[in-house]
Design an enzyme around this catalytic site. Structure first.
Site, PDB file in Angstrom:
ATOM      1  N   GLY D 128     -23.747 -15.800  14.302  1.00 39.32           N
ATOM      2  CA  GLY D 128     -22.834 -16.845  13.894  1.00 39.32           C
ATOM      3  C   GLY D 128     -21.494 -16.685  14.590  1.00 39.32           C
ATOM      4  CB  CYS D 129     -18.847 -19.123  15.411  1.00 38.76           C
ATOM      5  SG  CYS D 129     -18.833 -20.044  13.863  1.00 38.76           S
ATOM      6  CE1 TYR D 130     -14.322 -18.517  10.633  1.00 34.53           C
ATOM      7  CE2 TYR D 130     -16.209 -19.581   9.643  1.00 34.53           C
ATOM      8  CZ  TYR D 130     -14.869 -19.574   9.939  1.00 34.53           C
ATOM      9  OH  TYR D 130     -14.065 -20.610   9.538  1.00 34.53           O
ATOM     10  CB  ALA D 133     -14.514 -13.799  15.738  1.00 32.50           C
TER      11      ALA D 133
END
Lengths: 319, 319, 319, 319
Positions: D128-130, D133
């Site tokens: 996932g994107c979160y 990061a």
């Protein structure tokens, strides 16, 4: 003083909910109910009370002295008729009964141009947001017959996205609108053109009104920019505009070009007029800024209802 | 192939730094240095190398085959002369040498209108961002003499804030620009009007060009909207525009109104033309979108330098 | 009732002009003058009257019963002294007299935590915008000693750009802020950390407060997000927060995470608290939203002045 | 060299269309088709060619050597199986096969943590994107066991709206998002928490990861901010991060806090680490910025496919 019971058909869009917030705070109106797809209640912005929400078919139209319709274009007209039959007076915010729509005999509620007609009206067609901005810009020219014969009234306008409504569409997502800008309805293709041209024609002006709307990356506000040749030079156009709008509580003729922030949250039009330098034929540039949800929709609807009912025209309206 | 040494005077503003980034990646140019108030170095966007930065007075102008000046208006002209004396060819991005400035004999680098003139030029005046958008919109009308006699070329345009430069001013702060929109330089008062009118006049057109710029809450991009009466109806204006721009690598005539996002990051103008419906006199609406920092400044400067030096016109330019 | 004459030192920044607008509408205050670099007048937002503006050195401090200082940090303290000597009571919006500044004996005007101390104060240090949001989030934990021993109070907060003031800086230009987001003052380096830590320490809590501020692409508003281990699980943290803030007119404990739009334009803090699921040690997440110019600056300053003078605490404040 | 035929399931959302644009330009992949609700074609951004678009049920999965699934969570898993049965290798961008989903044995394609596992994988779960990061921010702590026992990994993150997808919802309209900011999925309620916690647990760390996401008024980009107590002070955390990521082509350890603009349009994570001053227990603040559609979705998917197929890991990826 007794309050007048009122109702809003279509209370959940941006115009409808702005209207509900105004009516909720209005000193002489009592907002009895609004309609939406599903039964429930809504809390007008800034309010502590809940307003009942009903499906259209269950709306007790006979309980309202004034019905405001913020229903979609095409849906509104039959409900205006039903509200009339139930005995209510009606302000219709849709395009269904406006000039150019084919409907006849319904006063066009650009308040500043039609105040007398509105006093005893049972139904009023509330103007579109763009036409409000444009027609207030050029009202002095129309009323005084100052436009050059055969001229083009070149009109561009830019609107915030609430003008396109609250129904979710991909083109209105933040990710599509931010850092972007574009025209649409180009070539006099926008629905509002008929409304604009019918009003210009009614003033007997021999000019073509060309209208190009644009979508701005802002939530609220419209700025219209009109470029037009006039028959004769006007020594002090600003003075003429001020004279023409003298005493109008909701039109501000200003010395500097207006910005959206000057008008957002207020039921006013700010208008600025300048003569073009270095033009061989006398030409004016007129700018007009409004909040599309107030003077361009819900605010003007309340203003019109105030006039229809003989109330203070400014009652319940933020200036 | 040997690279040609080039330099940028004024490399820290938005136009100057865009130009540095283009030159850094250019296959035939070698960016030797840029100038700024204080000595140091700059890293062009997307680059891994550092470019030396010198104060103007220390700039070794004789080391550059081509000097690009992105100095402020009024400051640039003497440095153009110095660069010329040092033997460099010059592209001047300031307004100092453009049509309407009083300067004479300097080719006006709206590339698509002036390609032949540019080939052997030693100095070229790079057009302003607004005039680039507007003149590419109406170039087919100007070149073919199609505008109605005595007409008004009603031009509104909206620009992102980088068009106003990188010098901090309160009116350009985020807190002032966000959710706002306004016109400025109204009444043909903008510096670019002389440049526009001189170019229209050079084509022998009897028409008034009226120009009203607006400030958009976006960082980059210009959209110009032109409304103009034409002498005779044009059956298929889009086809005429396509014919007029046939073969142009950086002009895209498109079927739908262009948006800023179509052009930001690219050295192109996207142009769309439509005839106005419901107008008694034949009238066109022309829309033109550019990136103000590329086709409106640094990109066109590189395009002009490519032409001046006989390189591939597209070298180093993002399409 | 007689109005109390008041003055604003530094009336042209964002906090100062918000303060002027509040004082202009206040039922019990009479805004006599504001100060700025150059003599003139200012028109408070939404007002029709002009307020005289004087240079600081010409300010008749003895004419004001209450002086509000919105002067820059470092500049304010000596003017607070002068206003005191002239007999005025003072609310200082700068950081000069806040906890952690080294100044002693000046009540810290986080109204909800210090109401009693303020009643007879002659000078009050108005809190910073970030500390207001953060401390109202965790006040129930501080007052009741609920934070786990040795815990970290991990605090991130995001502010609109008006929090950085109205002095033009390139990093605050629209072109730099739009479509961007970043932290700054990382590593407990922000000026507000001392103010936060001193307040936490005063409550005898053995915990490290770590604060990381971020710059949002919005004009107004702060949202603080606090993650903290607590000593024991709390069955219903929301109920505890409600009990702790019971009767507070300007704190709203809410069931859903607050958004900036809930609070912009209002002198309130909206606070939301949740226990973290799936954590082996009991942990709370607390969110707190304020308008940085109202509850975070000018609004709280008026709230404090109301308390100092024994007026209705809500007088003149938008809820 | 022959190109490898590839396909994208779900090519019209923001992640899917970013992926199509990358694959269209990839030197070793040939994008054969994408799927969508209705048959047609799509033009990848910046491309001149049209890619065939088919409904899922008509997709010739056996023609693709690699299938990328950008289908919605819950829809993707069975199509991954079908693509596997048709003989394709698969990168699944949905959450269906990620850690914490219940699926077993599927390598988790956070490339920098899993490179070896990916080389021969037939299916990879793209993060996932979160989590991308966040996990890149704290990877050095996880790999080296440096987090204090019993600590809280307090994680807040803010994402642009493309992270919420392209399906129109009222809460994602420009008029709702502009000038606003809010947290959501508070209390470890976001779908990504399981993915984060499973990855932390796999490293044997005794710490609670608390995750609070926020919605930013920007189109693209994520910034994660992590506050965490460490077991022992680290003299030079930045040097440690640099050593840990040495040789990584897509991780940039930087000396100043990263901003979204540093990473948008690039397949990189920019990471910054600082020790908190004035903390009695050693505490780090780690910031990590990515483009949610590139390193957070389509870019990392291509990076993973490059590794799976033994290609240059950087092929076709913007740095």
């Amino acid at each position: 003083m007794n309050k007048i019971p009122v109702a809003v058909l279509g209370g959940t869009g941006y115009a409808g909910s702005t209207l509900c917030a105004l009516l909720d705070r209005h000193p002489r109106f009592d907002l009895r109910f609004a309609t939406a797809r599903t039964r429930g209640e809504l809390r007008p912005e800034g309010s502590t009370r809940a307003v009942p929400v009903l499906p259209l078919d269950d709306a007790p139209l006979d309980e309202a002295g004034v019905v405001f319709s913020a229903l979609p274009h095409g849906v509104s007209a039959p409900w205006v008729s039903r509200a009339r039959e139930a005995g209510a007076r009606v302000v219709d915010l849709s395009a269904d009964l406006r000039p150019g729509s084919g409907a006849r005999g319904v006063p066009y509620g650009l308040t500043e141009l039609a105040r007398e007609e509105l006093r005893d009206a049972t139904v009023v067609a509330n103007p579109g947001c763009y036409p409000t901005a444009v027609l207030l810009a050029i009202a002095p020219l129309l009323r005084r017959g100052l436009i050059a014969q055969g001229a083009t009234i070149a009109t561009t306008a830019a609107s915030g996205v609430t003008g396109a409504g609250a129904s979710p569409k991909r083109e209105l997502l933040f990710a599509e609108v931010s850092e972007n800008y574009r025209a649409y309805g180009v070539g006099n293709a926008h629905r509002h053109v008929a409304e604009l041209q019918a009003t210009v024609a009614r003033h007997g002006v021999d000019a073509d009104l060309i209208f190009t709307p644009h979508l701005l990356p802002v939530a609220r506000g419209i700025l219209a920019t009109v470029t037009v040749q006039i028959a004769e030079p006007i020594a002090d156009p600003s003075a003429l505009w001020r004279a023409d709008f003298a005493g109008e509580p909701f039109v501000e003729v200003v010395d500097a070009p207006p910005s959206l922030r000057d008008v957002v949250g207020r039921n006013v039009a700010r208008v600025h007029v300048t003569a073009a330098a270095n033009a061989r034929r006398p030409t004016l540039i007129v700018l007009s800024a409004i909040d599309n949800l107030l003077k361009g929709a819900g605010g003007q609807a309340v203003q019109n209802a105030n006039v229809m009912l003989g109330l203070d025209e400014c009652a319940g309206l933020p200036r």
